[in-house]
Scaffold this motif. Structure first.
Motif, PDB file in Angstrom:
ATOM      1  N   GLY A 221      15.181  57.191  60.666  1.00  0.00           N
ATOM      2  CA  GLY A 221      14.766  58.433  60.039  1.00  0.00           C
ATOM      3  C   GLY A 221      14.090  58.265  58.688  1.00  0.00           C
ATOM      4  N   ALA A 222      13.811  57.029  58.301  1.00  0.00           N
ATOM      5  CA  ALA A 222      13.158  56.798  57.009  1.00  0.00           C
ATOM      6  C   ALA A 222      11.700  57.238  57.052  1.00  0.00           C
ATOM      7  N   ILE A 223      11.177  57.635  55.910  1.00  0.00           N
ATOM      8  CA  ILE A 223       9.772  58.018  55.805  1.00  0.00           C
ATOM      9  C   ILE A 223       9.005  56.834  55.250  1.00  0.00           C
ATOM     10  N   LEU A 224       8.079  56.309  56.068  1.00  0.00           N
ATOM     11  CA  LEU A 224       7.356  55.093  55.723  1.00  0.00           C
ATOM     12  C   LEU A 224       5.846  55.320  55.624  1.00  0.00           C
ATOM     13  N   ALA A 225       5.441  56.559  55.433  1.00  0.00           N
ATOM     14  CA  ALA A 225       4.008  56.869  55.384  1.00  0.00           C
ATOM     15  C   ALA A 225       3.304  56.071  54.295  1.00  0.00           C
ATOM     16  N   ASP A 226       2.286  55.323  54.707  1.00  0.00           N
ATOM     17  CA  ASP A 226       1.469  54.517  53.789  1.00  0.00           C
ATOM     18  C   ASP A 226       2.251  53.436  53.048  1.00  0.00           C
ATOM     19  N   ALA A 227       3.426  53.087  53.549  1.00  0.00           N
ATOM     20  CA  ALA A 227       4.198  51.987  52.942  1.00  0.00           C
ATOM     21  C   ALA A 227       3.522  50.664  53.280  1.00  0.00           C
ATOM     22  N   ASP A 228       3.553  49.733  52.363  1.00  0.00           N
ATOM     23  CA  ASP A 228       2.958  48.417  52.585  1.00  0.00           C
ATOM     24  C   ASP A 228       4.068  47.464  53.025  1.00  0.00           C
ATOM     25  N   LEU A 229       4.056  47.128  54.311  1.00  0.00           N
ATOM     26  CA  LEU A 229       5.069  46.251  54.887  1.00  0.00           C
ATOM     27  C   LEU A 229       4.461  44.910  55.312  1.00  0.00           C
ATOM     28  N   MET A 230       3.388  44.540  54.677  1.00  0.00           N
ATOM     29  CA  MET A 230       2.750  43.269  55.011  1.00  0.00           C
ATOM     30  C   MET A 230       3.721  42.117  54.753  1.00  0.00           C
ATOM     31  N   ARG A 231       3.872  41.287  55.760  1.00  0.00           N
ATOM     32  CA  ARG A 231       4.742  40.102  55.725  1.00  0.00           C
ATOM     33  C   ARG A 231       6.227  40.443  55.525  1.00  0.00           C
ATOM     34  N   ALA A 232       6.571  41.717  55.670  1.00  0.00           N
ATOM     35  CA  ALA A 232       7.986  42.085  55.588  1.00  0.00           C
ATOM     36  C   ALA A 232       8.719  41.575  56.819  1.00  0.00           C
ATOM     37  N   TYR A 233       9.971  41.174  56.640  1.00  0.00           N
ATOM     38  CA  TYR A 233      10.778  40.637  57.743  1.00  0.00           C
ATOM     39  C   TYR A 233      11.673  41.753  58.249  1.00  0.00           C
ATOM     40  N   LEU A 234      11.440  42.174  59.508  1.00  0.00           N
ATOM     41  CA  LEU A 234      12.129  43.339  60.060  1.00  0.00           C
ATOM     42  C   LEU A 234      12.991  43.005  61.276  1.00  0.00           C
ATOM     43  N   ALA A 235      13.373  41.744  61.420  1.00  0.00           N
ATOM     44  CA  ALA A 235      14.206  41.364  62.563  1.00  0.00           C
ATOM     45  C   ALA A 235      15.506  42.168  62.563  1.00  0.00           C
ATOM     46  N   ARG A 236      15.824  42.740  63.719  1.00  0.00           N
ATOM     47  CA  ARG A 236      17.056  43.505  63.942  1.00  0.00           C
ATOM     48  C   ARG A 236      17.148  44.781  63.103  1.00  0.00           C
ATOM     49  N   ALA A 237      16.059  45.153  62.446  1.00  0.00           N
ATOM     50  CA  ALA A 237      16.063  46.399  61.678  1.00  0.00           C
ATOM     51  C   ALA A 237      16.046  47.596  62.629  1.00  0.00           C
ATOM     52  N   ASP A 238      16.740  48.658  62.262  1.00  0.00           N
ATOM     53  CA  ASP A 238      16.775  49.869  63.078  1.00  0.00           C
ATOM     54  C   ASP A 238      15.742  50.852  62.538  1.00  0.00           C
ATOM     55  N   LEU A 239      14.689  51.069  63.326  1.00  0.00           N
ATOM     56  CA  LEU A 239      13.604  51.953  62.917  1.00  0.00           C
ATOM     57  C   LEU A 239      13.589  53.236  63.743  1.00  0.00           C
ATOM     58  N   THR A 240      14.725  53.564  64.335  1.00  0.00           N
ATOM     59  CA  THR A 240      14.812  54.765  65.164  1.00  0.00           C
ATOM     60  C   THR A 240      14.425  56.011  64.355  1.00  0.00           C
ATOM     61  N   GLY A 241      13.415  56.689  64.837  1.00  0.00           N
ATOM     62  CA  GLY A 241      13.008  57.930  64.178  1.00  0.00           C
ATOM     63  C   GLY A 241      12.288  57.757  62.860  1.00  0.00           C
ATOM     64  N   ALA A 242      11.982  56.520  62.486  1.00  0.00           N
ATOM     65  CA  ALA A 242      11.243  56.295  61.240  1.00  0.00           C
ATOM     66  C   ALA A 242       9.833  56.846  61.383  1.00  0.00           C
ATOM     67  N   LYS A 243       9.273  57.377  60.320  1.00  0.00           N
ATOM     68  CA  LYS A 243       7.963  58.024  60.380  1.00  0.00           C
ATOM     69  C   LYS A 243       7.034  57.474  59.300  1.00  0.00           C
ATOM     70  N   PRO A 244       5.841  56.955  59.668  1.00  0.00           N
ATOM     71  CA  PRO A 244       5.522  56.521  61.030  1.00  0.00           C
ATOM     72  C   PRO A 244       5.967  55.090  61.230  1.00  0.00           C
ATOM     73  N   THR A 245       5.929  54.630  62.468  1.00  0.00           N
ATOM     74  CA  THR A 245       6.287  53.245  62.752  1.00  0.00           C
ATOM     75  C   THR A 245       5.095  52.422  63.193  1.00  0.00           C
ATOM     76  N   ALA A 246       3.974  53.079  63.440  1.00  0.00           N
ATOM     77  CA  ALA A 246       2.801  52.357  63.915  1.00  0.00           C
ATOM     78  C   ALA A 246       2.328  51.327  62.906  1.00  0.00           C
ATOM     79  N   GLY A 247       2.002  50.157  63.394  1.00  0.00           N
ATOM     80  CA  GLY A 247       1.431  49.117  62.539  1.00  0.00           C
ATOM     81  C   GLY A 247       2.442  48.269  61.810  1.00  0.00           C
ATOM     82  N   LEU A 248       3.739  48.530  62.022  1.00  0.00           N
ATOM     83  CA  LEU A 248       4.759  47.719  61.362  1.00  0.00           C
ATOM     84  C   LEU A 248       4.755  46.317  61.964  1.00  0.00           C
ATOM     85  N   ASN A 249       5.025  45.297  61.096  1.00  0.00           N
ATOM     86  CA  ASN A 249       5.062  43.950  61.614  1.00  0.00           C
ATOM     87  C   ASN A 249       6.388  43.291  61.276  1.00  0.00           C
TER      88      ASN A 249
END
Length: 249
Positions: A221-249
């Motif tokens: 449920g986190a709001i991630l609009a225009d957040a910069d997640l370049m090279r962020a490590y998201l293994a096992r992270a719960d992104l259920t309902g996060a907005k938006p999730t497109a383009g996350l790496n």
């Protein structure tokens, strides 16, 4: 209470003293012994207390604006609703101190120790806490807009509902921190360690999370609009309902 001139010198032993409502504005209390002293509502504006021992002291409602508190010992002290605007607390030890509702706007706490300190609702706008130790500190609903927390240790800290808009947390350790519903809009979290952190419903719009470690973090449920997640490590992270999730790496 007006403190006599002869008390306005350094190295005093005022342990257990009753200094309620005392006027100590501009006083030189360098290395003074003030353990368990009662300084409720005392005026310590621009006072010099470098190296003083205020262990267990009661500073409820005290005025400490612009005070020099470098290296001061405030372990277990009560600073509820105290005004520390612009105070210098470099290297101060505030382990277990109570700072509920305290004002620390533009205060300098570089390298300060705030392990287990209670800062619920405290105002730290523009404060500098570079390398500060805040492990297990309680900062629920605290205002930390524009606060500098680079390299700070916030392991297990409780920041639920805190306002961290525009705060700089570059390289900070937020492992296991509780950031539920926190406002991190535009915050800088480059290389921050958020492993296992609880960010449910947090506002991270435009936040900079370049190279951040978000392994196992809860971002539901986190709001991630225009957040910069370049090279962020998201293994096992719960992104259920996060907005938006497109383009996350």
């Amino acid at each position: 209470m007006i403190v006599p001139l002869e008390l306005r010198i350094a190295h005093l032993d005022l342990s257990d003293a009753d200094l309620i409502d005392a006027d100590l504005g501009g006083a030189n209390l360098t290395n003074a012994g003030l353990t368990n002293a009662d300084l409720t509502n005392a005026n310590l504006k621009d006072a010099v207390l470098g190296g003083a021992d205020l262990t267990g002291a009661d500073l409820t409602g005290a005025i400490l604006t612009g005070a020099d508190l470098k290296g001061v010992i405030l372990t277990g002290s009560d600073l509820t609703a105290a005004d520390l605007t612009g105070a210098i607390l470099t290297g101060a030890d505030l382990t277990g101190a109570i700072l509920t509702g305290a004002i620390l706007k533009d205060a300098v706490l570089t390298g300060a120790i705030l392990t287990g300190a209670v800062l619920t609702g405290a105002i730290l706008t523009g404060a500098i806490l570079k390398g500060a130790i805040l492990t297990g500190a309680i900062l629920k609903s605290a205002v930390l807009t524009g606060t500098i927390l680079t390299g700070a240790d916030l392991t297990g800290a409780i920041l639920k509902g805190a306002d961290l808009k525009g705060a700089d947390l570059t390289g900070a350790n937020l492992t296991g921190a509780d950031l539920k519903g926190a406002n991190l809009t535009g915050a800088i979290l480059k290389g921050a360690d958020l492993k296992g952190a609880d960010l449910k419903g947090a506002h991270l719009a435009r936040a900079v999370l370049t190279g951040a470690n978000l392994a196992g973090a809860d971002l539901a449920g986190a709001i991630l609009a225009d957040a910069d997640l370049m090279r962020a490590y998201l293994a096992r992270a719960d992104l259920t309902g996060a907005k938006p999730t497109a383009g996350l790496n």
